[in-house]
Design a protein around this motif. Structure first.
Motif, PDB file in Angstrom:
ATOM      1  N   GLU A 119       0.827  -1.210   0.000  1.00 53.86           N
ATOM      2  CA  GLU A 119       0.000   0.000   0.000  1.00 53.86           C
ATOM      3  C   GLU A 119       0.864   1.264   0.000  1.00 53.86           C
ATOM      4  O   GLU A 119       0.395   2.342  -0.372  1.00 53.86           O
ATOM      5  CB  GLU A 119      -0.927   0.017   1.197  1.00 53.86           C
ATOM      6  N   GLY A 120       2.096   1.145   0.468  1.00 57.70           N
ATOM      7  CA  GLY A 120       3.021   2.272   0.459  1.00 57.70           C
ATOM      8  C   GLY A 120       2.931   3.188   1.657  1.00 57.70           C
ATOM      9  O   GLY A 120       3.814   4.013   1.885  1.00 57.70           O
ATOM     10  N   THR A 121       1.895   3.050   2.451  1.00 57.78           N
ATOM     11  CA  THR A 121       1.703   3.865   3.647  1.00 57.78           C
ATOM     12  C   THR A 121       0.670   3.180   4.534  1.00 57.78           C
ATOM     13  O   THR A 121       0.028   2.207   4.119  1.00 57.78           O
ATOM     14  CB  THR A 121       1.229   5.293   3.273  1.00 57.78           C
ATOM     15  N   ARG A 122       0.496   3.678   5.746  1.00 57.45           N
ATOM     16  CA  ARG A 122      -0.496   3.087   6.646  1.00 57.45           C
ATOM     17  C   ARG A 122      -1.908   3.370   6.150  1.00 57.45           C
ATOM     18  O   ARG A 122      -2.193   4.450   5.622  1.00 57.45           O
ATOM     19  CB  ARG A 122      -0.326   3.630   8.063  1.00 57.45           C
ATOM     20  N   SER A 123      -2.785   2.409   6.352  1.00 56.46           N
ATOM     21  CA  SER A 123      -4.187   2.613   5.987  1.00 56.46           C
ATOM     22  C   SER A 123      -4.780   3.737   6.836  1.00 56.46           C
ATOM     23  O   SER A 123      -4.604   3.748   8.057  1.00 56.46           O
ATOM     24  CB  SER A 123      -4.990   1.329   6.221  1.00 56.46           C
ATOM     25  N   PRO A 124      -5.494   4.671   6.227  1.00 53.44           N
ATOM     26  CA  PRO A 124      -6.061   5.775   6.998  1.00 53.44           C
ATOM     27  C   PRO A 124      -7.314   5.394   7.788  1.00 53.44           C
ATOM     28  O   PRO A 124      -7.723   6.123   8.686  1.00 53.44           O
ATOM     29  CB  PRO A 124      -6.402   6.812   5.923  1.00 53.44           C
ATOM     30  N   ASP A 125      -7.925   4.244   7.449  1.00 55.28           N
ATOM     31  CA  ASP A 125      -9.204   3.913   8.089  1.00 55.28           C
ATOM     32  C   ASP A 125      -9.415   2.424   8.346  1.00 55.28           C
ATOM     33  O   ASP A 125     -10.533   1.982   8.597  1.00 55.28           O
ATOM     34  CB  ASP A 125     -10.365   4.442   7.230  1.00 55.28           C
ATOM     35  N   GLY A 126      -8.360   1.641   8.285  1.00 57.73           N
ATOM     36  CA  GLY A 126      -8.476   0.209   8.556  1.00 57.73           C
ATOM     37  C   GLY A 126      -8.842  -0.635   7.354  1.00 57.73           C
ATOM     38  O   GLY A 126      -8.843  -1.867   7.436  1.00 57.73           O
ATOM     39  N   ARG A 127      -9.133  -0.011   6.209  1.00 53.67           N
ATOM     40  CA  ARG A 127      -9.427  -0.770   5.001  1.00 53.67           C
ATOM     41  C   ARG A 127      -8.140  -1.043   4.232  1.00 53.67           C
ATOM     42  O   ARG A 127      -7.108  -0.432   4.504  1.00 53.67           O
ATOM     43  CB  ARG A 127     -10.432   0.003   4.124  1.00 53.67           C
ATOM     44  N   GLY A 209      -9.178 -10.197   5.918  1.00 51.46           N
ATOM     45  CA  GLY A 209     -10.607  -9.975   6.029  1.00 51.46           C
ATOM     46  C   GLY A 209     -11.008  -8.514   5.883  1.00 51.46           C
ATOM     47  O   GLY A 209     -12.151  -8.142   6.152  1.00 51.46           O
ATOM     48  N   GLN A 210     -10.084  -7.669   5.431  1.00 46.22           N
ATOM     49  CA  GLN A 210     -10.374  -6.242   5.286  1.00 46.22           C
ATOM     50  C   GLN A 210     -11.230  -5.955   4.051  1.00 46.22           C
ATOM     51  O   GLN A 210     -11.190  -6.686   3.075  1.00 46.22           O
ATOM     52  CB  GLN A 210      -9.060  -5.443   5.151  1.00 46.22           C
ATOM     53  N   GLU A 211     -11.959  -4.872   4.124  1.00 46.29           N
ATOM     54  CA  GLU A 211     -12.647  -4.355   2.951  1.00 46.29           C
ATOM     55  C   GLU A 211     -11.601  -3.747   2.018  1.00 46.29           C
ATOM     56  O   GLU A 211     -10.687  -3.057   2.467  1.00 46.29           O
ATOM     57  CB  GLU A 211     -13.654  -3.279   3.363  1.00 46.29           C
ATOM     58  N   TYR A 212     -11.739  -4.020   0.715  1.00 49.86           N
ATOM     59  CA  TYR A 212     -10.759  -3.526  -0.252  1.00 49.86           C
ATOM     60  C   TYR A 212     -11.260  -2.252  -0.917  1.00 49.86           C
ATOM     61  O   TYR A 212     -12.438  -2.135  -1.267  1.00 49.86           O
ATOM     62  CB  TYR A 212     -10.475  -4.592  -1.320  1.00 49.86           C
ATOM     63  N   VAL A 213     -10.359  -1.293  -1.094  1.00 46.54           N
ATOM     64  CA  VAL A 213     -10.672  -0.032  -1.762  1.00 46.54           C
ATOM     65  C   VAL A 213      -9.732   0.103  -2.961  1.00 46.54           C
ATOM     66  O   VAL A 213      -8.510   0.105  -2.791  1.00 46.54           O
ATOM     67  CB  VAL A 213     -10.487   1.174  -0.816  1.00 46.54           C
ATOM     68  N   ASP A 214     -10.292   0.232  -4.153  1.00 48.32           N
ATOM     69  CA  ASP A 214      -9.472   0.281  -5.359  1.00 48.32           C
ATOM     70  C   ASP A 214      -8.980   1.702  -5.640  1.00 48.32           C
ATOM     71  O   ASP A 214      -9.283   2.311  -6.677  1.00 48.32           O
ATOM     72  CB  ASP A 214     -10.254  -0.252  -6.554  1.00 48.32           C
ATOM     73  N   MET A 215      -8.216   2.231  -4.700  1.00 46.65           N
ATOM     74  CA  MET A 215      -7.536   3.509  -4.880  1.00 46.65           C
ATOM     75  C   MET A 215      -6.327   3.502  -3.958  1.00 46.65           C
ATOM     76  O   MET A 215      -6.242   2.696  -3.029  1.00 46.65           O
ATOM     77  CB  MET A 215      -8.452   4.701  -4.561  1.00 46.65           C
ATOM     78  N   TYR A 216      -5.369   4.374  -4.242  1.00 46.27           N
ATOM     79  CA  TYR A 216      -4.174   4.415  -3.411  1.00 46.27           C
ATOM     80  C   TYR A 216      -4.474   5.084  -2.070  1.00 46.27           C
ATOM     81  O   TYR A 216      -5.238   6.064  -2.009  1.00 46.27           O
ATOM     82  CB  TYR A 216      -3.050   5.159  -4.122  1.00 46.27           C
ATOM     83  N   ALA A 217      -3.861   4.558  -1.019  1.00 40.89           N
ATOM     84  CA  ALA A 217      -4.080   5.108   0.318  1.00 40.89           C
ATOM     85  C   ALA A 217      -3.649   6.566   0.405  1.00 40.89           C
ATOM     86  O   ALA A 217      -4.252   7.361   1.128  1.00 40.89           O
ATOM     87  CB  ALA A 217      -3.337   4.266   1.357  1.00 40.89           C
ATOM     88  N   THR A 218      -2.593   6.924  -0.322  1.00 45.83           N
ATOM     89  CA  THR A 218      -2.143   8.314  -0.298  1.00 45.83           C
ATOM     90  C   THR A 218      -3.221   9.248  -0.860  1.00 45.83           C
ATOM     91  O   THR A 218      -3.411  10.365  -0.350  1.00 45.83           O
ATOM     92  CB  THR A 218      -0.849   8.468  -1.124  1.00 45.83           C
ATOM     93  N   LYS A 219      -3.938   8.800  -1.878  1.00 43.49           N
ATOM     94  CA  LYS A 219      -5.026   9.597  -2.446  1.00 43.49           C
ATOM     95  C   LYS A 219      -6.149   9.749  -1.433  1.00 43.49           C
ATOM     96  O   LYS A 219      -6.773  10.806  -1.320  1.00 43.49           O
ATOM     97  CB  LYS A 219      -5.540   8.964  -3.732  1.00 43.49           C
ATOM     98  N   ALA A 220      -6.430   8.661  -0.710  1.00 49.11           N
ATOM     99  CA  ALA A 220      -7.494   8.708   0.294  1.00 49.11           C
ATOM    100  C   ALA A 220      -7.136   9.699   1.402  1.00 49.11           C
ATOM    101  O   ALA A 220      -7.992  10.429   1.905  1.00 49.11           O
ATOM    102  CB  ALA A 220      -7.719   7.317   0.880  1.00 49.11           C
ATOM    103  N   LYS A 221      -5.861   9.721   1.784  1.00 51.28           N
ATOM    104  CA  LYS A 221      -5.426  10.657   2.822  1.00 51.28           C
ATOM    105  C   LYS A 221      -5.531  12.097   2.333  1.00 51.28           C
ATOM    106  O   LYS A 221      -5.928  12.988   3.099  1.00 51.28           O
ATOM    107  CB  LYS A 221      -3.996  10.329   3.252  1.00 51.28           C
TER     108      LYS A 221
END
Length: 224
Positions: A119-127, A209-221
């Motif tokens: 992911e390149g960085t920590r998940s911002p929300d557990g996903r 068992g995490q929910e998957y999000v098809d975007m980069y975590a950095t973008k989400a942050k």
């Protein structure tokens, strides 16, 4: 006794007492030869727990700020992280990604274990977020198998990635090794790189068992 063995002998019992880690599937990590450990990243303490639950020393890339801190705390952090296998790289610079990739390649060519968070960085929300293709480049350049893993519950230990860790049970789950020899010589094909990376992330998602999000975590942050 090596510094790694000393750290494991001293801190291992403390970590087991605080976090009571349940380790599953560790037999999937080969006893010798190069291997990539690829997993999710929930919080800072992931990089402390992973090296202590593996029999082999795990080398991984870390921010250079982890070893440049001042005072007693800074010196202790530098001693710990370099001792367990962290290699500091300035990942914020323009050539940070290339330096990290080449460092991982060198470690694998030396027959060692390289740990990476795709992911390149920590998940911002557990996903679980979209993986970056550096993991694919590494396995295709070196032929090293990829053992996926999942950190489960570490976000309860250190919510938000800050503050002193609180006692809580965690699970570290390793999956069967993945190999991609069928793509040998195709480490510059972006479609192959994406397919390999997505295959690894699918296994990490299954294990965590995490929910998957098809975007980069950095973008989400950035969006947050």
């Amino acid at each position: 006794m090596s510094r790694f063995a000393l750290i494991k002998a001293v801190l291992g019992p403390i970590m087991r007492l605080m976090f009571r880690p349940r380790v599953e599937g560790v037999e999937h990590i080969p006893g010798d030869g190069p291997v990539i450990l690829a997993g999710n990243h929930l919080t800072f303490i992931d990089s402390m727990i992973l090296p202590l639950v593996c029999d082999r020393q795990v080398f991984f890339i870390g921010k250079d700020e982890y070893v440049t801190g001042k005072g007693l705390k800074g010196r202790l952090m530098a001693w710990f992280f370099t001792g367990v296998g962290m290699i500091p790289v300035d990942r914020d610079g323009g050539k940070g990604g290339v330096a990290a990739l080449m460092t991982g390649r060198r470690i694998l060519e030396e027959g060692k274990v390289f740990g990476i968070y795709p992911e390149g960085t920590r998940s911002p929300d557990g996903r679980l977020y979209r993986g970056r293709t550096g993991i694919a480049r590494l396995t295709l350049m070196t032929g090293a198998p990829v053992v996926p893993f999942a950190m489960i519950g570490t976000d309860r230990i250190q919510p938000g990635g800050a503050g002193f860790p609180r006692p809580a049970r965690v699970t570290v789950r390793f999956g069967a090794a993945l190999e991609f020899s069928r793509y040998e010589g195709m480490d510059r094909d972006r479609y192959v790189l994406r397919a390999v990376t997505d295959s690894v992330m699918t296994e990490v998602m299954r294990l965590s068992g995490q929910e998957y999000v098809d975007m980069y975590a950095t973008k989400a942050k950035e969006a947050a």
